[in-house]
Design a protein around this motif. Sequence first.
Motif, PDB file in Angstrom:
ATOM      1  N   GLY A   1      -2.440  14.759  -1.929  1.00  0.00           N
ATOM      2  CA  GLY A   1      -2.258  15.799  -2.934  1.00  0.00           C
ATOM      3  C   GLY A   1      -3.396  16.784  -2.946  1.00  0.00           C
ATOM      4  N   ASP A   2      -3.395  17.627  -3.964  1.00  0.00           N
ATOM      5  CA  ASP A   2      -4.394  18.681  -4.121  1.00  0.00           C
ATOM      6  C   ASP A   2      -5.320  18.334  -5.274  1.00  0.00           C
ATOM      7  OD1 ASP A   2      -3.348  20.269  -2.066  1.00  0.00           O
ATOM      8  OD2 ASP A   2      -1.863  21.150  -3.410  1.00  0.00           O
ATOM      9  N   LEU A   3      -6.621  18.288  -4.979  1.00  0.00           N
ATOM     10  CA  LEU A   3      -7.642  18.048  -5.994  1.00  0.00           C
ATOM     11  C   LEU A   3      -8.315  19.377  -6.309  1.00  0.00           C
ATOM     12  CD1 LEU A   3      -9.383  16.142  -7.742  1.00  0.00           C
ATOM     13  CD2 LEU A   3     -10.854  15.807  -5.728  1.00  0.00           C
ATOM     14  N   THR A   4      -8.303  19.745  -7.594  1.00  0.00           N
ATOM     15  CA  THR A   4      -8.891  21.004  -8.028  1.00  0.00           C
ATOM     16  C   THR A   4     -10.127  20.745  -8.871  1.00  0.00           C
ATOM     17  OG1 THR A   4      -6.737  22.116  -8.030  1.00  0.00           O
ATOM     18  CG2 THR A   4      -8.498  23.166  -9.273  1.00  0.00           C
ATOM     19  N   ILE A   5     -11.256  21.299  -8.423  1.00  0.00           N
ATOM     20  CA  ILE A   5     -12.529  21.234  -9.137  1.00  0.00           C
ATOM     21  C   ILE A   5     -13.121  22.631  -9.143  1.00  0.00           C
ATOM     22  CG2 ILE A   5     -14.817  20.182  -9.269  1.00  0.00           C
ATOM     23  CD1 ILE A   5     -13.756  17.860  -7.573  1.00  0.00           C
ATOM     24  N   LYS A   6     -13.499  23.128 -10.303  1.00  0.00           N
ATOM     25  CA  LYS A   6     -14.093  24.475 -10.428  1.00  0.00           C
ATOM     26  C   LYS A   6     -13.189  25.539  -9.780  1.00  0.00           C
ATOM     27  CE  LYS A   6     -18.553  24.866  -9.989  1.00  0.00           C
ATOM     28  NZ  LYS A   6     -19.947  24.802  -9.457  1.00  0.00           N
ATOM     29  N   ASP A   7     -11.896  25.417 -10.014  1.00  0.00           N
ATOM     30  CA  ASP A   7     -10.897  26.363  -9.497  1.00  0.00           C
ATOM     31  C   ASP A   7     -10.818  26.392  -7.981  1.00  0.00           C
ATOM     32  OD1 ASP A   7     -10.055  27.011 -11.992  1.00  0.00           O
ATOM     33  OD2 ASP A   7     -10.923  29.013 -12.049  1.00  0.00           O
ATOM     34  N   VAL A   8     -11.378  25.394  -7.322  1.00  0.00           N
ATOM     35  CA  VAL A   8     -11.257  25.246  -5.876  1.00  0.00           C
ATOM     36  C   VAL A   8     -10.327  24.070  -5.612  1.00  0.00           C
ATOM     37  CG1 VAL A   8     -12.458  24.778  -3.709  1.00  0.00           C
ATOM     38  CG2 VAL A   8     -13.572  26.164  -5.483  1.00  0.00           C
ATOM     39  N   THR A   9      -9.296  24.310  -4.801  1.00  0.00           N
ATOM     40  CA  THR A   9      -8.293  23.286  -4.520  1.00  0.00           C
ATOM     41  C   THR A   9      -8.368  22.880  -3.056  1.00  0.00           C
ATOM     42  OG1 THR A   9      -6.832  24.150  -6.248  1.00  0.00           O
ATOM     43  CG2 THR A   9      -5.848  22.715  -4.589  1.00  0.00           C
ATOM     44  N   ARG A  10      -8.499  21.579  -2.822  1.00  0.00           N
ATOM     45  CA  ARG A  10      -8.568  21.038  -1.466  1.00  0.00           C
ATOM     46  C   ARG A  10      -7.666  19.800  -1.366  1.00  0.00           C
ATOM     47  NH1 ARG A  10     -10.554  25.257  -0.661  1.00  0.00           N
ATOM     48  NH2 ARG A  10     -12.639  25.774   0.130  1.00  0.00           N
ATOM     49  N   PRO A  11      -7.129  19.554  -0.182  1.00  0.00           N
ATOM     50  CA  PRO A  11      -6.275  18.373  -0.017  1.00  0.00           C
ATOM     51  C   PRO A  11      -7.093  17.084   0.032  1.00  0.00           C
ATOM     52  CG  PRO A  11      -6.521  19.513   2.081  1.00  0.00           C
ATOM     53  CD  PRO A  11      -7.172  20.384   1.042  1.00  0.00           C
ATOM     54  N   VAL A  12      -6.532  16.043  -0.558  1.00  0.00           N
ATOM     55  CA  VAL A  12      -7.148  14.713  -0.573  1.00  0.00           C
ATOM     56  C   VAL A  12      -6.047  13.691  -0.339  1.00  0.00           C
ATOM     57  CG1 VAL A  12      -8.292  12.965  -2.007  1.00  0.00           C
ATOM     58  CG2 VAL A  12      -9.036  15.342  -2.120  1.00  0.00           C
ATOM     59  N   SER A  13      -6.360  12.647   0.410  1.00  0.00           N
ATOM     60  CA  SER A  13      -5.412  11.556   0.628  1.00  0.00           C
ATOM     61  C   SER A  13      -6.092  10.242   0.285  1.00  0.00           C
ATOM     62  CB  SER A  13      -4.935  11.538   2.085  1.00  0.00           C
ATOM     63  OG  SER A  13      -4.038  10.461   2.308  1.00  0.00           O
ATOM     64  N   ILE A  14      -5.379   9.369  -0.414  1.00  0.00           N
ATOM     65  CA  ILE A  14      -5.944   8.082  -0.801  1.00  0.00           C
ATOM     66  C   ILE A  14      -4.894   6.988  -0.627  1.00  0.00           C
ATOM     67  CG2 ILE A  14      -5.367   8.495  -3.234  1.00  0.00           C
ATOM     68  CD1 ILE A  14      -7.901   6.843  -3.932  1.00  0.00           C
ATOM     69  N   ASP A  15      -5.297   5.889  -0.016  1.00  0.00           N
ATOM     70  CA  ASP A  15      -4.420   4.730   0.123  1.00  0.00           C
ATOM     71  C   ASP A  15      -4.583   3.854  -1.110  1.00  0.00           C
ATOM     72  OD1 ASP A  15      -3.693   5.732   2.541  1.00  0.00           O
ATOM     73  OD2 ASP A  15      -4.700   4.204   3.750  1.00  0.00           O
ATOM     74  N   VAL A  16      -3.496   3.636  -1.811  1.00  0.00           N
ATOM     75  CA  VAL A  16      -3.508   2.947  -3.098  1.00  0.00           C
ATOM     76  C   VAL A  16      -2.779   1.615  -2.949  1.00  0.00           C
ATOM     77  CG1 VAL A  16      -2.810   3.064  -5.509  1.00  0.00           C
ATOM     78  CG2 VAL A  16      -3.512   5.151  -4.313  1.00  0.00           C
ATOM     79  N   GLU A  17      -3.450   0.545  -3.319  1.00  0.00           N
ATOM     80  CA  GLU A  17      -2.851  -0.780  -3.244  1.00  0.00           C
ATOM     81  C   GLU A  17      -2.230  -1.152  -4.588  1.00  0.00           C
ATOM     82  OE1 GLU A  17      -3.978  -5.456  -2.262  1.00  0.00           O
ATOM     83  OE2 GLU A  17      -5.524  -3.896  -2.247  1.00  0.00           O
ATOM     84  N   PHE A  18      -0.978  -1.571  -4.553  1.00  0.00           N
ATOM     85  CA  PHE A  18      -0.303  -2.095  -5.732  1.00  0.00           C
ATOM     86  C   PHE A  18      -0.796  -3.514  -5.955  1.00  0.00           C
ATOM     87  CE2 PHE A  18       3.546  -4.798  -6.655  1.00  0.00           C
ATOM     88  CZ  PHE A  18       3.534  -4.614  -8.012  1.00  0.00           C
TER      89      PHE A  18
ATOM     90  N   THR B   1       0.811  -1.216   0.000  1.00  0.00           N
ATOM     91  CA  THR B   1       0.000   0.000   0.000  1.00  0.00           C
ATOM     92  C   THR B   1       0.844   1.265   0.000  1.00  0.00           C
ATOM     93  OG1 THR B   1      -1.748  -1.162   1.209  1.00  0.00           O
ATOM     94  CG2 THR B   1      -1.859   1.231   1.186  1.00  0.00           C
ATOM     95  N   LEU B   2       0.454   2.201  -0.852  1.00  0.00           N
ATOM     96  CA  LEU B   2       1.044   3.533  -0.884  1.00  0.00           C
ATOM     97  C   LEU B   2      -0.022   4.543  -0.466  1.00  0.00           C
ATOM     98  CD1 LEU B   2       2.784   3.423  -4.394  1.00  0.00           C
ATOM     99  CD2 LEU B   2       3.783   2.796  -2.191  1.00  0.00           C
ATOM    100  N   ARG B   3       0.373   5.538   0.293  1.00  0.00           N
ATOM    101  CA  ARG B   3      -0.536   6.640   0.619  1.00  0.00           C
ATOM    102  C   ARG B   3      -0.150   7.847  -0.223  1.00  0.00           C
ATOM    103  NH1 ARG B   3      -1.839   7.436   6.620  1.00  0.00           N
ATOM    104  NH2 ARG B   3      -3.282   5.758   6.000  1.00  0.00           N
ATOM    105  N   VAL B   4      -1.062   8.236  -1.112  1.00  0.00           N
ATOM    106  CA  VAL B   4      -0.819   9.360  -2.006  1.00  0.00           C
ATOM    107  C   VAL B   4      -1.661  10.536  -1.524  1.00  0.00           C
ATOM    108  CG1 VAL B   4      -0.881  10.183  -4.383  1.00  0.00           C
ATOM    109  CG2 VAL B   4      -0.405   7.767  -3.913  1.00  0.00           C
TER     110      VAL B   4
END
Length: 213
Positions: free
Chosen positions: A139-156, A134-137
């Motif tokens: 980052g910043d998600l931008t929708i409609k020029d609004v940027t908010r932090p998001v974290s997602i655990d990604v399984e290889f 598992t990797l924890r990624v």
Amino acid sequence: MGLFDWFTKKSTPAAESATPSGAVATLEREPDAVTETLAGTWTIDPGHSSLGFTARHAMVTNVRGTFDEVEGSGTLDLTDPANSSVTVLMQASSINTGSADRDGHLRSADFFDVETYPELRFVSTSVERLAGETLRVAGDLTIKDVTRPVSIDVEFTGVATDPFGNQRAGFEGTTTVNRKDWGLEWNAALETGGVLVSEKIKLTLDISAIKSV
């Protein structure tokens, strides 16, 4: 036995495998082999990948959708995660929930306003390796020029070479966000109580990435 163990498992003589110190040495070597396998730059194959979402509808059922036009890439360096990065770009107009009327509403100013804001973008700020595959990624998600932090655990989920000679890696993961954080606030009250569309949205990714470097 996890995927990391499977990719790095080596046969050993019975006498050696019975030695506790030898077993410890094997465990110490295993992550290095997979780290070397994943090192490099990977490009999303949109034809074999899915970036989707699930929303609760009318408080009783789920509606699922995807963004069908996606591009992105990531560089993985698990020996020094600070050198890792991921960028994903989605075309807002490619939203697809299987209903033309609903998709039209989602493209309108009530939701994504695709004429004004044609793209959704995710840019990582950190990539951290957790236990196992598992990797924890984050980052910043931008929708409609609004940027908010998001974290997602990604399984290889594995590495393979396809019939065309491409080296592919699979990744999957989920996270939950509140759509109102990005100004997606439209809703309608129900006579029985509650609202038509949930505020919490489950984001789901299932990625096939091709190694380019």
